[in-house]
Scaffold this active site. Structure first.
Site, PDB file in Angstrom:
ATOM      1  N   CYS A  78     -18.508  15.768  -4.404  1.00 50.42           N
ATOM      2  CA  CYS A  78     -18.017  14.654  -3.605  1.00 50.42           C
ATOM      3  C   CYS A  78     -17.627  13.532  -4.561  1.00 50.42           C
ATOM      4  CB  CYS A  78     -19.075  14.164  -2.629  1.00 50.42           C
ATOM      5  SG  CYS A  78     -18.390  13.069  -1.346  1.00 50.42           S
ATOM      6  N   CYS A 115     -18.143  10.040  -3.594  1.00 45.19           N
ATOM      7  CA  CYS A 115     -18.698   8.737  -3.201  1.00 45.19           C
ATOM      8  C   CYS A 115     -19.642   8.135  -4.251  1.00 45.19           C
ATOM      9  CB  CYS A 115     -19.376   8.831  -1.840  1.00 45.19           C
ATOM     10  SG  CYS A 115     -20.715  10.027  -1.754  1.00 45.19           S
ATOM     11  N   CYS A 121     -15.504   8.689  -0.019  1.00 39.78           N
ATOM     12  CA  CYS A 121     -15.596  10.052  -0.542  1.00 39.78           C
ATOM     13  C   CYS A 121     -14.301  10.570  -1.165  1.00 39.78           C
ATOM     14  CB  CYS A 121     -16.084  10.997   0.554  1.00 39.78           C
ATOM     15  SG  CYS A 121     -17.753  10.568   1.129  1.00 39.78           S
ATOM     16  N   LYS A 137     -20.584  18.215   9.105  1.00 35.18           N
ATOM     17  CA  LYS A 137     -21.312  17.051   8.601  1.00 35.18           C
ATOM     18  C   LYS A 137     -20.977  15.844   9.473  1.00 35.18           C
ATOM     19  CE  LYS A 137     -21.756  14.175   4.470  1.00 35.18           C
ATOM     20  NZ  LYS A 137     -21.555  14.097   3.022  1.00 35.18           N
ATOM     21  N   ARG A 161     -28.097   7.017   0.396  1.00 33.44           N
ATOM     22  CA  ARG A 161     -27.057   6.146  -0.163  1.00 33.44           C
ATOM     23  C   ARG A 161     -27.659   5.092  -1.079  1.00 33.44           C
ATOM     24  NH1 ARG A 161     -23.078   5.772   5.114  1.00 33.44           N
ATOM     25  NH2 ARG A 161     -22.649   8.009   5.167  1.00 33.44           N
ATOM     26  N   GLU A 200     -15.077  22.704  12.892  1.00 29.58           N
ATOM     27  CA  GLU A 200     -15.131  22.350  11.468  1.00 29.58           C
ATOM     28  C   GLU A 200     -15.695  23.501  10.639  1.00 29.58           C
ATOM     29  OE1 GLU A 200     -14.253  20.209   9.370  1.00 29.58           O
ATOM     30  OE2 GLU A 200     -13.788  18.332  10.369  1.00 29.58           O
ATOM     31  N   LYS A 255     -25.437  19.395   8.978  1.00 34.45           N
ATOM     32  CA  LYS A 255     -26.084  18.239   8.374  1.00 34.45           C
ATOM     33  C   LYS A 255     -25.796  16.992   9.204  1.00 34.45           C
ATOM     34  CE  LYS A 255     -25.638  15.274   4.420  1.00 34.45           C
ATOM     35  NZ  LYS A 255     -24.756  14.852   3.392  1.00 34.45           N
ATOM     36  N   SER A 312     -32.067  12.569   4.156  1.00 36.32           N
ATOM     37  CA  SER A 312     -32.998  11.543   3.680  1.00 36.32           C
ATOM     38  C   SER A 312     -33.682  10.770   4.810  1.00 36.32           C
ATOM     39  CB  SER A 312     -32.239  10.581   2.756  1.00 36.32           C
ATOM     40  OG  SER A 312     -31.104  10.038   3.407  1.00 36.32           O
ATOM     41  N   TYR A 361     -35.993  17.514   0.684  1.00 39.10           N
ATOM     42  CA  TYR A 361     -36.732  16.759  -0.340  1.00 39.10           C
ATOM     43  C   TYR A 361     -38.194  17.185  -0.385  1.00 39.10           C
ATOM     44  CZ  TYR A 361     -32.466  14.088  -0.035  1.00 39.10           C
ATOM     45  OH  TYR A 361     -31.139  13.756  -0.029  1.00 39.10           O
TER      46      TYR A 361
HETATM   47  C1  PBG Z   1     -22.121  12.923  -0.046  1.00 41.85           C
HETATM   48  C2  PBG Z   1     -23.472  13.240   0.453  1.00 41.85           C
HETATM   49  C3  PBG Z   1     -24.273  12.450   1.279  1.00 41.85           C
HETATM   50  C4  PBG Z   1     -25.461  13.160   1.469  1.00 41.85           C
HETATM   51  C5  PBG Z   1     -25.356  14.357   0.765  1.00 41.85           C
HETATM   52  N1  PBG Z   1     -24.090  14.394   0.168  1.00 41.85           N
HETATM   53  C6  PBG Z   1     -24.084  11.064   1.786  1.00 41.85           C
HETATM   54  C7  PBG Z   1     -23.005  10.686   2.697  1.00 41.85           C
HETATM   55  O1  PBG Z   1     -22.240  11.485   3.221  1.00 41.85           O
HETATM   56  O2  PBG Z   1     -22.896   9.463   2.881  1.00 41.85           O
HETATM   57  C8  PBG Z   1     -26.615  12.679   2.276  1.00 41.85           C
HETATM   58  C9  PBG Z   1     -27.884  13.401   2.096  1.00 41.85           C
HETATM   59  C10 PBG Z   1     -29.077  12.725   2.637  1.00 41.85           C
HETATM   60  O3  PBG Z   1     -29.006  11.753   3.415  1.00 41.85           O
HETATM   61  O4  PBG Z   1     -30.162  13.184   2.296  1.00 41.85           O
HETATM   62  N2  PBG Z   1     -22.011  13.054  -1.430  1.00 41.85           N
END
Ligand code: PBG
Length: 334
Positions: free
Chosen positions: A128, A130, A138, A204, A214, A242, A257, A283, A322
């Site tokens: 990605c 970001c 992104c 996603k 983030r 998707e 996700k 997270s 995690y």
């Molecule tokens: C994008 C990415 C994100 C997460 C994994 N890959 C963040 C987003 O889309 O803003 C989030 C994972 C998490 O919240 O544990 N690189």
């Protein structure tokens, strides 16, 4: 205690529950350590290992100290890792050009770990932009400040190739650009990485539950949000489209996700595809569980195992979490 009654139930489902051996033998799903993937955040520099304030028991770690996280994971039986690279904030630019540079943390981590652990570990790269763009979106922004789809998909291919070249076993695009899987497949193939699988973050959602990540990845958008490219939480049918589109483009593994809040989508996707499905206990979901444990509202072991096992029941083959090492230890103790 009264033990006799005139009442007789039509069915006695408890017959299969009282004998523990029998109950275990009719269990429909199981959670196994081989199904768990541990995310790792790799930072620049040397000798660094700093706790991430927003994410309990998660560290920012420089390449040289990664074995301090990987050795105990291997000890617990976890062999799969998802790597996120964090560049030096001063190196971020609007085009995110550090994302595909060989001297950056995630690329260096792949070479180092490949050399050190050989095929003992499975290394996947989150693909990605970001973490690398100064604006935190992104991909590339167009004149209107929207993420430009096609040029971003092409850049994701460049990032994926840099991961594979450095030694990654698998790439996991998470930017939610249309056609990104096809673009990455063709970029990998043209560089000779025909056997590198793509685990697509195919379904996603734009979720409030990415907040702690983030903070950890320094990837919050500086303006606007990600609803221009990530899915609306209201749309389950579109969510399936998707994933099925990514399957058509050549994805090897699909993903849902977040996970706990979207088990309905996971279960429906299980019916709609023959591919393996991963899910990401993100997270915010992870911290929701951790805070509940800390507040005494949830038994740690039973709560964590139930959450992960339920994702298996819903249809997940793989779980990115995690809590991978903690869960692995709990499974071993049981
Ligand atoms: C994008 C990415 C994100 C997460 C994994 N890959 C963040 C987003 O889309 O803003 C989030 C994972 C998490 O919240 O544990 N690189």
């Amino acid at each position: 205690m009264k033990t006799s009654s005139d009442f007789t139930p039509a069915a006695r489902l408890r017959r299969l529950r009282e004998n523990r051996i029998l109950a275990e033998s009719v269990r429909e799903v199981s959670l196994e350590v081989r199904q768990l993937i541990l995310p790792l955040f790799v930072v620049t520099g040397r000798g660094r290992r700093d706790p991430v304030p927003s994410l309990a028991n998660v560290d920012h770690c420089s390449v040289d100290r990664l074995p301090e996280l990987i050795d105990p994971a291997l000890e617990a039986g976890v062999r799969s890792f998802m790597l996120f690279g964090l560049p030096d904030p001063a190196d971020k630019d609007p085009e995110g050009t550090t994302a595909w540079r060989d001297d950056q943390p995630v690329q260096r981590a792949f070479s180092f770990l490949r050399e050190r652990y050989g095929r003992e570990v499975l290394l996947t790269g989150d693909v990605c932009m970001c973490e690398y763009t100064s604006h935190g979106h992104c991909g590339f922004l167009d004149a209107d400040g929207c993420v430009d789809n096609d040029s971003t998909a092409e850049a994701l291919g460049r990032i994926a190739v840099s991961h594979a070249r450095a030694g990654a076993d698998m790439v996991a695009p998470s930017a939610m650009m249309d056609g990104q899987v096809a673009a990455i497949r063709s970029a990998l193939d043209s560089e000779g990485h025909v056997s590198t699988p793509i685990m697509s973050y195919s379904t996603k959602f734009a979720s409030a539950f990415y907040g702690p990540f983030r903070d950890a990845a320094g990837s919050a958008p500086s303006h606007g949000d990600r609803r221009g490219y990530q899915l609306a939480s209201t749309n389950a049918r579109e969510a399936l489209r998707e994933s099925l589109a990514d399957e058509d483009e050549g994805a090897d593994i699909l993903m849902v996700k977040p996970s706990l809040l979207y088990m309905d989508v996971l279960a429906r996707l299980r019916e709609a595809t023959l591919l393996p499905i991963a899910c990401y206990l993100v997270s915010g979901e992870y911290m929701m569980l951790r805070h509940a444990v800390a507040a005494g509202a949830l038994d740690e072991k039973r709560g964590m195992l139930e959450a992960h096992l339920s994702l298996r029941r819903a249809g997940a083959d793989l779980i990115i979490t995690y809590a991978a090492v903690d869960v692995a230890r709990m499974l071993r103790e049981r």
